[in-house]
Write an enzyme that holds these catalytic residues in place. Structure first.
Site, PDB file in Angstrom:
ATOM      1  N   CYS A   2      64.125  66.119  26.149  1.00 22.06           N
ATOM      2  CA  CYS A   2      64.443  66.884  27.354  1.00 22.06           C
ATOM      3  C   CYS A   2      65.377  68.053  27.050  1.00 22.06           C
ATOM      4  O   CYS A   2      66.176  68.000  26.121  1.00 22.06           O
ATOM      5  CB  CYS A   2      65.125  65.974  28.369  1.00 22.06           C
ATOM      6  SG  CYS A   2      64.152  64.533  28.789  1.00 22.06           S
ATOM      7  N   ARG A  27      61.667  71.508  21.084  1.00 22.82           N
ATOM      8  CA  ARG A  27      62.059  70.097  21.124  1.00 22.82           C
ATOM      9  C   ARG A  27      60.923  69.204  21.615  1.00 22.82           C
ATOM     10  O   ARG A  27      60.972  67.999  21.424  1.00 22.82           O
ATOM     11  CB  ARG A  27      63.264  69.922  22.072  1.00 22.82           C
ATOM     12  CG  ARG A  27      64.480  70.703  21.620  1.00 22.82           C
ATOM     13  CD  ARG A  27      65.440  70.894  22.775  1.00 22.82           C
ATOM     14  NE  ARG A  27      65.977  69.634  23.220  1.00 22.82           N
ATOM     15  CZ  ARG A  27      67.122  69.132  22.802  1.00 22.82           C
ATOM     16  NH1 ARG A  27      67.835  69.791  21.930  1.00 22.82           N
ATOM     17  NH2 ARG A  27      67.561  67.991  23.257  1.00 22.82           N
ATOM     18  N   TRP A  75      60.805  64.984  28.770  1.00 19.62           N
ATOM     19  CA  TRP A  75      59.976  64.146  27.904  1.00 19.62           C
ATOM     20  C   TRP A  75      60.023  62.767  28.533  1.00 19.62           C
ATOM     21  O   TRP A  75      61.086  62.154  28.596  1.00 19.62           O
ATOM     22  CB  TRP A  75      60.532  64.132  26.476  1.00 19.62           C
ATOM     23  CG  TRP A  75      59.622  63.429  25.524  1.00 19.62           C
ATOM     24  CD1 TRP A  75      59.379  62.094  25.455  1.00 19.62           C
ATOM     25  CD2 TRP A  75      58.809  64.024  24.530  1.00 19.62           C
ATOM     26  NE1 TRP A  75      58.464  61.833  24.476  1.00 19.62           N
ATOM     27  CE2 TRP A  75      58.097  62.994  23.889  1.00 19.62           C
ATOM     28  CE3 TRP A  75      58.612  65.354  24.118  1.00 19.62           C
ATOM     29  CZ2 TRP A  75      57.207  63.231  22.850  1.00 19.62           C
ATOM     30  CZ3 TRP A  75      57.734  65.575  23.080  1.00 19.62           C
ATOM     31  CH2 TRP A  75      57.044  64.527  22.461  1.00 19.62           C
ATOM     32  N   ASN A 101      68.982  64.025  31.031  1.00 20.14           N
ATOM     33  CA  ASN A 101      68.452  63.649  29.715  1.00 20.14           C
ATOM     34  C   ASN A 101      68.994  62.263  29.404  1.00 20.14           C
ATOM     35  O   ASN A 101      70.174  62.010  29.611  1.00 20.14           O
ATOM     36  CB  ASN A 101      68.958  64.581  28.603  1.00 20.14           C
ATOM     37  CG  ASN A 101      68.417  65.978  28.740  1.00 20.14           C
ATOM     38  OD1 ASN A 101      67.591  66.238  29.595  1.00 20.14           O
ATOM     39  ND2 ASN A 101      68.895  66.867  27.889  1.00 20.14           N
ATOM     40  N   GLY A 102      68.161  61.390  28.840  1.00 24.44           N
ATOM     41  CA  GLY A 102      68.660  60.072  28.445  1.00 24.44           C
ATOM     42  C   GLY A 102      68.022  58.972  29.266  1.00 24.44           C
ATOM     43  O   GLY A 102      66.988  59.159  29.912  1.00 24.44           O
ATOM     44  N   GLU A 485      66.509  52.184   0.505  1.00 19.72           N
ATOM     45  CA  GLU A 485      66.555  53.515   1.117  1.00 19.72           C
ATOM     46  C   GLU A 485      67.934  54.171   0.905  1.00 19.72           C
ATOM     47  O   GLU A 485      68.023  55.365   0.622  1.00 19.72           O
ATOM     48  CB  GLU A 485      66.226  53.392   2.620  1.00 19.72           C
ATOM     49  CG  GLU A 485      66.337  54.662   3.433  1.00 19.72           C
ATOM     50  CD  GLU A 485      65.427  55.799   2.981  1.00 19.72           C
ATOM     51  OE1 GLU A 485      64.562  55.592   2.116  1.00 19.72           O
ATOM     52  OE2 GLU A 485      65.621  56.918   3.478  1.00 19.72           O
ATOM     53  N   LYS A 489      68.388  57.711  -1.020  1.00 20.90           N
ATOM     54  CA  LYS A 489      69.073  58.849  -0.393  1.00 20.90           C
ATOM     55  C   LYS A 489      70.146  59.392  -1.332  1.00 20.90           C
ATOM     56  O   LYS A 489      70.256  60.593  -1.536  1.00 20.90           O
ATOM     57  CB  LYS A 489      69.745  58.444   0.922  1.00 20.90           C
ATOM     58  CG  LYS A 489      69.056  58.408   2.209  1.00 20.90           C
ATOM     59  CD  LYS A 489      68.262  59.530   2.718  1.00 20.90           C
ATOM     60  CE  LYS A 489      66.996  59.790   1.954  1.00 20.90           C
ATOM     61  NZ  LYS A 489      65.746  59.468   2.625  1.00 20.90           N
ATOM     62  N   GLU A 492      68.620  61.196  -4.418  1.00 25.88           N
ATOM     63  CA  GLU A 492      68.005  62.488  -4.091  1.00 25.88           C
ATOM     64  C   GLU A 492      69.041  63.577  -3.864  1.00 25.88           C
ATOM     65  O   GLU A 492      68.866  64.710  -4.294  1.00 25.88           O
ATOM     66  CB  GLU A 492      67.243  62.377  -2.754  1.00 25.88           C
ATOM     67  CG  GLU A 492      65.926  61.717  -2.793  1.00 25.88           C
ATOM     68  CD  GLU A 492      65.264  61.834  -1.417  1.00 25.88           C
ATOM     69  OE1 GLU A 492      64.247  62.511  -1.340  1.00 25.88           O
ATOM     70  OE2 GLU A 492      65.777  61.248  -0.438  1.00 25.88           O
ATOM     71  N   HIS A 508      70.281  37.883 -11.229  1.00 26.46           N
ATOM     72  CA  HIS A 508      69.211  37.770 -12.222  1.00 26.46           C
ATOM     73  C   HIS A 508      69.148  38.982 -13.146  1.00 26.46           C
ATOM     74  O   HIS A 508      68.140  39.213 -13.804  1.00 26.46           O
ATOM     75  CB  HIS A 508      67.864  37.569 -11.517  1.00 26.46           C
ATOM     76  CG  HIS A 508      67.818  36.312 -10.710  1.00 26.46           C
ATOM     77  ND1 HIS A 508      67.773  35.052 -11.287  1.00 26.46           N
ATOM     78  CD2 HIS A 508      67.878  36.103  -9.361  1.00 26.46           C
ATOM     79  CE1 HIS A 508      67.769  34.131 -10.338  1.00 26.46           C
ATOM     80  NE2 HIS A 508      67.848  34.746  -9.160  1.00 26.46           N
ATOM     81  N   LYS A 608      59.535  68.977   0.138  1.00 24.40           N
ATOM     82  CA  LYS A 608      59.468  68.242   1.403  1.00 24.40           C
ATOM     83  C   LYS A 608      58.126  67.545   1.552  1.00 24.40           C
ATOM     84  O   LYS A 608      58.040  66.438   2.052  1.00 24.40           O
ATOM     85  CB  LYS A 608      59.694  69.210   2.578  1.00 24.40           C
ATOM     86  CG  LYS A 608      59.740  68.530   3.929  1.00 24.40           C
ATOM     87  CD  LYS A 608      60.963  67.631   4.049  1.00 24.40           C
ATOM     88  CE  LYS A 608      60.946  66.798   5.314  1.00 24.40           C
ATOM     89  NZ  LYS A 608      61.829  65.623   5.190  1.00 24.40           N
TER      90      LYS A 608
HETATM   91  C1  AGP Z   1      62.457  61.065   1.343  1.00 24.23           C
HETATM   92  O1  AGP Z   1      63.804  61.321   1.415  1.00 24.23           O
HETATM   93  C2  AGP Z   1      61.781  61.696   0.226  1.00 24.23           C
HETATM   94  N1  AGP Z   1      62.027  63.082   0.163  1.00 24.23           N
HETATM   95  C3  AGP Z   1      60.395  61.233  -0.144  1.00 24.23           C
HETATM   96  O2  AGP Z   1      60.560  59.982  -0.724  1.00 24.23           O
HETATM   97  C4  AGP Z   1      59.326  61.127   0.968  1.00 24.23           C
HETATM   98  O3  AGP Z   1      59.636  60.089   1.838  1.00 24.23           O
HETATM   99  C5  AGP Z   1      57.961  60.911   0.319  1.00 24.23           C
HETATM  100  O4  AGP Z   1      57.634  62.016  -0.492  1.00 24.23           O
HETATM  101  C6  AGP Z   1      56.874  60.681   1.331  1.00 24.23           C
HETATM  102  O5  AGP Z   1      56.737  61.759   2.196  1.00 24.23           O
HETATM  103  P1  AGP Z   1      55.894  61.637   3.521  1.00 24.23           P
HETATM  104  O6  AGP Z   1      56.548  60.656   4.395  1.00 24.23           O
HETATM  105  O7  AGP Z   1      55.860  63.030   4.090  1.00 24.23           O
HETATM  106  O8  AGP Z   1      54.518  61.184   3.125  1.00 24.23           O
END
Ligand code: AGP
Length: 613
Positions: A2, A27, A75, A101-102, A485, A489, A492, A508, A608
């Site tokens: 929204c 948005r 939305w 909104n919300g 994850e 993060k 990366e 282990h 990306k």
């Molecule tokens: C996530 O932080 C990464 N940059 C990477 O692992 C990503 O998730 C992966 O390349 C898959 O991308 P997608 O979800 O666009 O398919």
């Protein structure tokens, strides 16, 4: 998502509101509306669909000129996306127009009370409860500010609201924030309101960001703000000198940080319109032929196919689907799937999970499943992407554009989409969806807002550990993929070597790495028995002089003499807890990356969208 725009002053108000709403179009929304007060009359115009339709409607039937008003892009959350449910929503006595909104979590209880008192409802929205409530308080006080103050004291949930009324002679808008952003803008003899600075930059660059709990009264002379305790307060005024890229970043230093902060909204947008809290039902029409219960009845196994962060969400998705729908699930890396010659036929539903929908490895795995006769679905954030085109049906994550290479809001909304899909599969198999499965979804955005309040603590502890060369992340159950994850993060963004492990696996092998130099991030949430086991693993780390950073939903005193740092997160529900738990890990990776001078939005060697195999 929204959008809110409001204006008091002498300019032509309708074009200004439409222009501001246009800046918020990115948005995403499904209907739009404006309200203008002329004299003591309120006039609204609303349309389903894009702003163009509202513009065309206003060209055919213009509102009277002059006056002041509010504009909104909606939305859908409660009630279908339709002109009837679009905002502004006027109360049943026709004296208060309100945009919101919300989500108002206690709207049902309030609605019943208002119905008993004779108030009527013309929409399916939770917003109408608020407009009627404000109006009901106007029976007790002639001040709109006081009526809104009394109203918000009764609301539970996360909201940004703005109201105007037919009363009084002065131009006046009253707004309140508890969650979604709201800011004020100032000009000569005019005052603006918006949910996003982008809506105002054509008119003013002098703004004040409202804080949670704030109540504001806007007049042509400026604005008065009261804090959550009801004290009048001077919030700092900022001059926004953003260049176009900074405008896109919404004032945040990096897209990644902006996107971390957008998660409450993104999660709300992902379940909005798909969950009927009253009838306890899930609607996933976008699955197309796969939404048909007969088609789903023929599915005996599910294959989740993904890469990177999306693969981590698949690990949690397996848990959701198996627990909630009792359908066996296999999880595969996109890049590995076809090389194991998977056993697929029409009883297998393969689901490609991809933020971009363009990841070559995931697409080839989806192709391999289809070639073998499997049914095919996608979970993606990008409308019209290749994954969504080859699939028979899609569950979109409505996270909005994710620019930072490190996936954050796409990940948490993937988890939520998988949860909705699991509930949908459960429903298709005739199993009930109890309140304890559904209601926590409505609390999730607020839990994320509360978790983001740990940002300063995380910035502080980053100073101590950002020079470390290795990190270990531990979690059990649903928090094991969250450990993976968190480690990904950090890798990366900061180029630090980090590994995620199921906490029980530490002894282990990885336990050999532990020394007084290595921070171990341990996630201590979820069922008591799981949390107790992770606590035992923490003891093992401490016995070897390791450094422990604990993320917990428990009373921190239980870890006080054990963990070196304790980050508390709100407890939500066993299934949704990982969505909350990952947020401090995202912030930690971000802060460490920034502290080490890394390019967090575009880390070295990464893209990306990885469109090569
Ligand atoms: C996530 O932080 C990464 N940059 C990477 O692992 C990503 O998730 C992966 O390349 C898959 O991308 P997608 O979800 O666009 O398919």
């Amino acid at each position: 998502m929204c959008g809110i725009v409001g204006y008091v002053g002498q300019r032509e108000v309708v074009p200004l509101l439409l222009d501001g709403l246009g800046k918020l179009e990115y948005r995403g929304y499904d209907s739009a509306g404006v309200v203008v007060r002329h004299g003591h009359e309120l006039t609204t115009a609303k349309a389903e669909g894009k702003l163009e339709r509202l513009r065309a409607k206003l060209e055919r039937a213009p509102l009277p000129t002059g006056g002041y008003g509010l504009g909104h892009t909606r939305w859908a959350t409660h009630g279908a996306p339709s002109e009837r449910n679009a905002h502004p929503v006027v109360d049943s006595k026709g004296r208060v127009a309100l945009i919101h909104n919300g989500i108002i979590e206690n709207f049902l209880a309030l609605k019943h009370r208002l119905l008993d008192a004779g108030w009527t409802f013309a929409t399916d929205t939770d917003t109408e409860v608020v407009s009627n409530l404000v109006s009901s308080h106007l029976d007790e006080t002639s001040s709109l500010t006081e009526a809104v103050r009394r109203t918000i004291a009764e609301l539970e949930g996360m909201y940004a609201i703005a109201a105007l009324s037919t009363q009084g002679e002065e131009q006046e808008i009253v707004a309140a924030r508890h969650g979604p952003p709201l800011l004020l803008g100032y000009g000569e003899g005019e005052t603006f309101l918006a949910s996003d600075a982008a809506a105002l930059l054509a008119y003013t660059r002098d703004v004040t960001f409202l804080e949670n709990g704030d109540l504001a009264r806007l007049t042509t002379a400026g604005a008065t703000v009261w804090d959550a305790q009801g004290e009048e307060i001077e919030r700092p005024q900022h001059r926004i000198n953003w260049d176009p890229v900074q405008i896109e970043k919404g004032g945040y230093k990096h897209f990644m940080l902006k996107e971390i902060h957008e998660q409450a909204q993104a999660l709300q947008d992902t379940f909005s319109g798909r969950v009927d809290f009253e009838r306890r039902a899930i609607n996933l029409d976008s699955l197309g032929p796969l939404a048909d219960p007969d088609a789903l009845a023929g599915i005996e196994r599910i294959h989740l196919l993904a890469c990177g962060t999306s693969w981590h969400s698949a690990l949690i998705g397996k848990f959701f689907i198996e627990q909630l729908a009792r359908i066996p699930v296999e999880v595969d890396y996109g890049s590995e799937y076809r090389y194991r010659d998977p056993i697929v036929d029409s009883r297998v539903l393969a689901i490609g999970i991809s933020q971009s929908g363009e990841t070559a490895d995931t697409l080839s795995a989806m192709g391999a499943a289809r070639e073998r006769g499997g049914r095919l679905a996608a979970i993606s954030n990008v409308v019209g992407s290749q994954a969504t085109r080859i699939a028979e049906g899609v569950v979109y994550t409505n996270a909005g554009p994710e620019i930072g290479v490190a996936s954050t809001k796409a990940f948490t909304t993937q988890l939520e989409a998988l949860y909705l899909l699991s509930l949908f599969l459960r429903q298709s198999r005739g199993k009930p969806i109890d309140a304890d499965l559904l209601d926590p979804l409505a609390h999730l955005p607020q839990a994320i807002v509360e978790t983001l309040e740990r940002e300063d603590q995380i910035t502080e502890l980053t100073r101590k550990y950002f020079r470390s060369e290795n990190f270990l992340y531990l979690g059990r159950g649903l928090d094991y993929p969250i450990a993976l994850e968190g480690a990904l993060k950090l890798k990366e963004i900061s180029y630090i070597h980090a590994e995620g492990y199921p906490a029980g696996e530490m002894k282990h092998g990885p336990i050999a790495l532990i020394d007084e130099e290595m921070p171990v991030v341990a996630i201590v949430t979820g069922a008591q028995e799981v949390a107790d086991k992770v606590t035992s693993n923490i003891h093992e780390v401490k016995a070897r002089d390791g450094i422990v950073i604990a993320v917990t939903d428990r009373d921190p005193s239980s870890l006080e003499n054990l963990a070196d740092e304790i980050i508390t997160v709100p407890r939500i529900s066993p299934f949704l807890q990982p969505i909350v738990d990952v947020v401090p890990l995202q912030l930690l990776a971000y802060q460490v990356g920034v502290k080490r001078g890394c390019d967090v939005d575009q880390p070295r060697n990464l893209a990306k969208s990885v469109t090569v195999e």
